[in-house]
Design a protein around this motif. Sequence first.
Motif, PDB file in Angstrom:
ATOM      1  N   ALA A 178     -24.940  24.454 -69.150  1.00 34.53           N
ATOM      2  CA  ALA A 178     -26.211  25.177 -69.172  1.00 34.53           C
ATOM      3  C   ALA A 178     -27.410  24.249 -68.978  1.00 34.53           C
ATOM      4  CB  ALA A 178     -26.355  25.947 -70.488  1.00 34.53           C
ATOM      5  N   LEU A 179     -27.207  22.945 -69.073  1.00 38.57           N
ATOM      6  CA  LEU A 179     -28.292  21.980 -68.858  1.00 38.57           C
ATOM      7  C   LEU A 179     -28.584  21.783 -67.377  1.00 38.57           C
ATOM      8  CD1 LEU A 179     -27.275  19.299 -71.527  1.00 38.57           C
ATOM      9  CD2 LEU A 179     -29.035  21.060 -71.733  1.00 38.57           C
ATOM     10  N   GLY A 180     -27.749  22.372 -66.517  1.00 41.08           N
ATOM     11  CA  GLY A 180     -28.029  22.323 -65.086  1.00 41.08           C
ATOM     12  C   GLY A 180     -27.126  21.436 -64.268  1.00 41.08           C
ATOM     13  N   VAL A 181     -26.067  20.898 -64.887  1.00 38.54           N
ATOM     14  CA  VAL A 181     -25.154  20.060 -64.107  1.00 38.54           C
ATOM     15  C   VAL A 181     -24.256  20.932 -63.237  1.00 38.54           C
ATOM     16  CG1 VAL A 181     -25.186  18.223 -65.836  1.00 38.54           C
ATOM     17  CG2 VAL A 181     -23.382  19.975 -65.918  1.00 38.54           C
ATOM     18  N   ASN A 182     -23.662  20.303 -62.234  1.00 39.24           N
ATOM     19  CA  ASN A 182     -22.786  21.026 -61.302  1.00 39.24           C
ATOM     20  C   ASN A 182     -21.321  20.944 -61.705  1.00 39.24           C
ATOM     21  OD1 ASN A 182     -25.176  19.631 -59.765  1.00 39.24           O
ATOM     22  ND2 ASN A 182     -24.722  21.509 -58.632  1.00 39.24           N
ATOM     23  N   GLY A 183     -21.010  20.015 -62.591  1.00 42.03           N
ATOM     24  CA  GLY A 183     -19.624  19.877 -62.987  1.00 42.03           C
ATOM     25  C   GLY A 183     -19.476  19.132 -64.294  1.00 42.03           C
ATOM     26  N   PHE A 184     -18.358  19.382 -64.951  1.00 47.00           N
ATOM     27  CA  PHE A 184     -17.969  18.636 -66.147  1.00 47.00           C
ATOM     28  C   PHE A 184     -16.504  18.265 -65.987  1.00 47.00           C
ATOM     29  CE2 PHE A 184     -15.798  18.203 -70.133  1.00 47.00           C
ATOM     30  CZ  PHE A 184     -16.644  17.406 -70.890  1.00 47.00           C
ATOM     31  N   VAL A 185     -16.193  16.987 -66.205  1.00 51.56           N
ATOM     32  CA  VAL A 185     -14.806  16.528 -66.107  1.00 51.56           C
ATOM     33  C   VAL A 185     -14.477  15.713 -67.348  1.00 51.56           C
ATOM     34  CG1 VAL A 185     -13.085  15.281 -64.769  1.00 51.56           C
ATOM     35  CG2 VAL A 185     -14.955  16.447 -63.592  1.00 51.56           C
ATOM     36  N   SER A 186     -13.452  16.139 -68.059  1.00 49.34           N
ATOM     37  CA  SER A 186     -12.977  15.367 -69.200  1.00 49.34           C
ATOM     38  C   SER A 186     -12.349  14.068 -68.710  1.00 49.34           C
ATOM     39  CB  SER A 186     -11.951  16.181 -69.984  1.00 49.34           C
ATOM     40  OG  SER A 186     -11.301  15.361 -70.935  1.00 49.34           O
ATOM     41  N   ALA A 240     -12.447  17.441 -58.271  1.00 50.04           N
ATOM     42  CA  ALA A 240     -13.695  17.987 -58.799  1.00 50.04           C
ATOM     43  C   ALA A 240     -14.889  17.425 -58.040  1.00 50.04           C
ATOM     44  CB  ALA A 240     -13.819  17.669 -60.289  1.00 50.04           C
ATOM     45  N   VAL A 241     -14.869  16.126 -57.735  1.00 53.19           N
ATOM     46  CA  VAL A 241     -15.968  15.515 -56.985  1.00 53.19           C
ATOM     47  C   VAL A 241     -16.107  16.169 -55.614  1.00 53.19           C
ATOM     48  CG1 VAL A 241     -16.760  13.401 -55.856  1.00 53.19           C
ATOM     49  CG2 VAL A 241     -15.864  13.298 -58.184  1.00 53.19           C
ATOM     50  N   VAL A 242     -14.998  16.297 -54.914  1.00 52.73           N
ATOM     51  CA  VAL A 242     -15.029  16.910 -53.573  1.00 52.73           C
ATOM     52  C   VAL A 242     -15.554  18.343 -53.655  1.00 52.73           C
ATOM     53  CG1 VAL A 242     -13.607  17.707 -51.650  1.00 52.73           C
ATOM     54  CG2 VAL A 242     -13.202  15.444 -52.632  1.00 52.73           C
ATOM     55  N   SER A 243     -15.078  19.095 -54.644  1.00 56.29           N
ATOM     56  CA  SER A 243     -15.482  20.487 -54.793  1.00 56.29           C
ATOM     57  C   SER A 243     -16.978  20.601 -55.083  1.00 56.29           C
ATOM     58  CB  SER A 243     -14.670  21.139 -55.915  1.00 56.29           C
ATOM     59  OG  SER A 243     -15.025  22.492 -56.070  1.00 56.29           O
ATOM     60  N   VAL A 244     -17.478  19.750 -55.982  1.00 57.02           N
ATOM     61  CA  VAL A 244     -18.911  19.773 -56.304  1.00 57.02           C
ATOM     62  C   VAL A 244     -19.745  19.406 -55.080  1.00 57.02           C
ATOM     63  CG1 VAL A 244     -20.712  18.564 -57.606  1.00 57.02           C
ATOM     64  CG2 VAL A 244     -18.688  19.423 -58.785  1.00 57.02           C
ATOM     65  N   MET A 245     -19.290  18.431 -54.316  1.00 62.30           N
ATOM     66  CA  MET A 245     -20.019  18.025 -53.111  1.00 62.30           C
ATOM     67  C   MET A 245     -20.022  19.132 -52.060  1.00 62.30           C
ATOM     68  SD  MET A 245     -21.415  15.167 -53.713  1.00 62.30           S
ATOM     69  CE  MET A 245     -21.926  14.620 -52.076  1.00 62.30           C
ATOM     70  N   GLN A 246     -19.089  20.054 -52.177  1.00 61.46           N
ATOM     71  CA  GLN A 246     -19.043  21.202 -51.264  1.00 61.46           C
ATOM     72  C   GLN A 246     -19.824  22.395 -51.803  1.00 61.46           C
ATOM     73  OE1 GLN A 246     -14.798  21.734 -50.872  1.00 61.46           O
ATOM     74  NE2 GLN A 246     -14.630  20.269 -49.176  1.00 61.46           N
ATOM     75  N   GLY A 247     -20.508  22.192 -52.937  1.00 59.17           N
ATOM     76  CA  GLY A 247     -21.376  23.235 -53.462  1.00 59.17           C
ATOM     77  C   GLY A 247     -20.783  24.096 -54.557  1.00 59.17           C
ATOM     78  N   GLN A 248     -19.610  23.731 -55.055  1.00 59.95           N
ATOM     79  CA  GLN A 248     -18.960  24.525 -56.093  1.00 59.95           C
ATOM     80  C   GLN A 248     -19.351  24.032 -57.496  1.00 59.95           C
ATOM     81  OE1 GLN A 248     -17.225  27.155 -55.036  1.00 59.95           O
ATOM     82  NE2 GLN A 248     -17.572  26.488 -52.944  1.00 59.95           N
ATOM     83  N   ILE A 249     -19.114  24.879 -58.477  1.00 57.88           N
ATOM     84  CA  ILE A 249     -19.235  24.507 -59.888  1.00 57.88           C
ATOM     85  C   ILE A 249     -17.832  24.150 -60.362  1.00 57.88           C
ATOM     86  CG2 ILE A 249     -19.801  25.300 -62.210  1.00 57.88           C
ATOM     87  CD1 ILE A 249     -22.247  25.050 -60.489  1.00 57.88           C
ATOM     88  N   GLU A 250     -17.692  22.984 -61.001  1.00 60.89           N
ATOM     89  CA  GLU A 250     -16.360  22.529 -61.413  1.00 60.89           C
ATOM     90  C   GLU A 250     -16.323  22.160 -62.895  1.00 60.89           C
ATOM     91  OE1 GLU A 250     -13.277  22.162 -60.463  1.00 60.89           O
ATOM     92  OE2 GLU A 250     -13.562  23.035 -58.485  1.00 60.89           O
ATOM     93  N   VAL A 251     -15.278  22.589 -63.557  1.00 64.03           N
ATOM     94  CA  VAL A 251     -15.003  22.155 -64.925  1.00 64.03           C
ATOM     95  C   VAL A 251     -13.534  21.798 -65.002  1.00 64.03           C
ATOM     96  CG1 VAL A 251     -14.854  22.823 -67.356  1.00 64.03           C
ATOM     97  CG2 VAL A 251     -16.809  23.554 -65.982  1.00 64.03           C
ATOM     98  N   ARG A 252     -13.243  20.592 -65.436  1.00 62.07           N
ATOM     99  CA  ARG A 252     -11.854  20.164 -65.609  1.00 62.07           C
ATOM    100  C   ARG A 252     -11.688  19.667 -67.045  1.00 62.07           C
ATOM    101  NH1 ARG A 252      -8.981  19.784 -60.545  1.00 62.07           N
ATOM    102  NH2 ARG A 252     -10.276  21.015 -59.114  1.00 62.07           N
ATOM    103  N   ILE A 253     -10.932  20.426 -67.824  1.00 63.67           N
ATOM    104  CA  ILE A 253     -10.668  20.087 -69.221  1.00 63.67           C
ATOM    105  C   ILE A 253      -9.166  19.985 -69.408  1.00 63.67           C
ATOM    106  CG2 ILE A 253     -10.951  20.797 -71.630  1.00 63.67           C
ATOM    107  CD1 ILE A 253     -13.322  22.466 -70.778  1.00 63.67           C
ATOM    108  N   SER A 254      -8.729  18.992 -70.147  1.00 63.68           N
ATOM    109  CA  SER A 254      -7.309  18.858 -70.438  1.00 63.68           C
ATOM    110  C   SER A 254      -6.924  19.847 -71.530  1.00 63.68           C
ATOM    111  CB  SER A 254      -6.989  17.430 -70.895  1.00 63.68           C
ATOM    112  OG  SER A 254      -5.661  17.345 -71.353  1.00 63.68           O
ATOM    113  N   GLU A 255      -6.082  20.832 -71.170  1.00 62.70           N
ATOM    114  CA  GLU A 255      -5.670  21.819 -72.170  1.00 62.70           C
ATOM    115  C   GLU A 255      -4.778  21.194 -73.238  1.00 62.70           C
ATOM    116  OE1 GLU A 255      -4.358  25.639 -71.116  1.00 62.70           O
ATOM    117  OE2 GLU A 255      -5.699  25.860 -69.422  1.00 62.70           O
TER     118      GLU A 255
END
Length: 207
Positions: free
Chosen positions: A95-103, A114-129
């Motif tokens: 919610a602070l305005g970042v495009n992605g979060f990666v654990s 995630a980097v490639v996806s964000v650079m293509q304009g996507q929102i990415e979140v990668r969390i280790s379940e």
Amino acid sequence: MRIILADDHPLYRTGMKQMLEGLYPDARIDEAGDASSLDALIAVKPEPDLIISDLLFPGFDYVRDLKRLRQTFSLCPIIAVSMMNDPLEVDHIMALGVNGFVSKSVPSDQMLEAVVSVMQGQIEVRISEDEMPQTVAGKTRAAIEELTPRQIEILKLLRHGLSNKEIARELDLSPFTVRSHVSALMKNLGVSNRAAASAIAASYGLN
């Protein structure tokens, strides 16, 4: 291409830099180990094409400074990396305005994806379940499973950054109907903003 990499752990920066160099061989990668070094890099031209920043390092207040980075570089993709793995905290960070979060606990190939996806304009979140509290992970998954097929469609389009009007055109619905669906799905997911809903969609592979 210019990338700013901010993290106070030299070994992590070295490993991350090597991965980024493999991904973008011609990129200029500037490193910062504390907030003052990051401030100095921010002032340098040209403006960065990507910022990857840890959340906890000397002099850096991520609530204040992620907002500042977003205000300073309105179009630059920003990816937050951290050992934090709490989905509620991740929602707050998104919610602070970042495009992605990666654990930092996810495999390196997921980081690069995630980097490639964000650079293509996507929102990415990668969390280790594996490290996520199972009660939280289970509740979020159950909430997604309770969404209607139409809400899933809309959530996928939110994930791609579409506005309510754009979603309405895409699905041939009225903006009012879309707004109602968006409000309902955010309530079901337990989030208060579109970025957090998009983050959940990304973390569960809804494309």
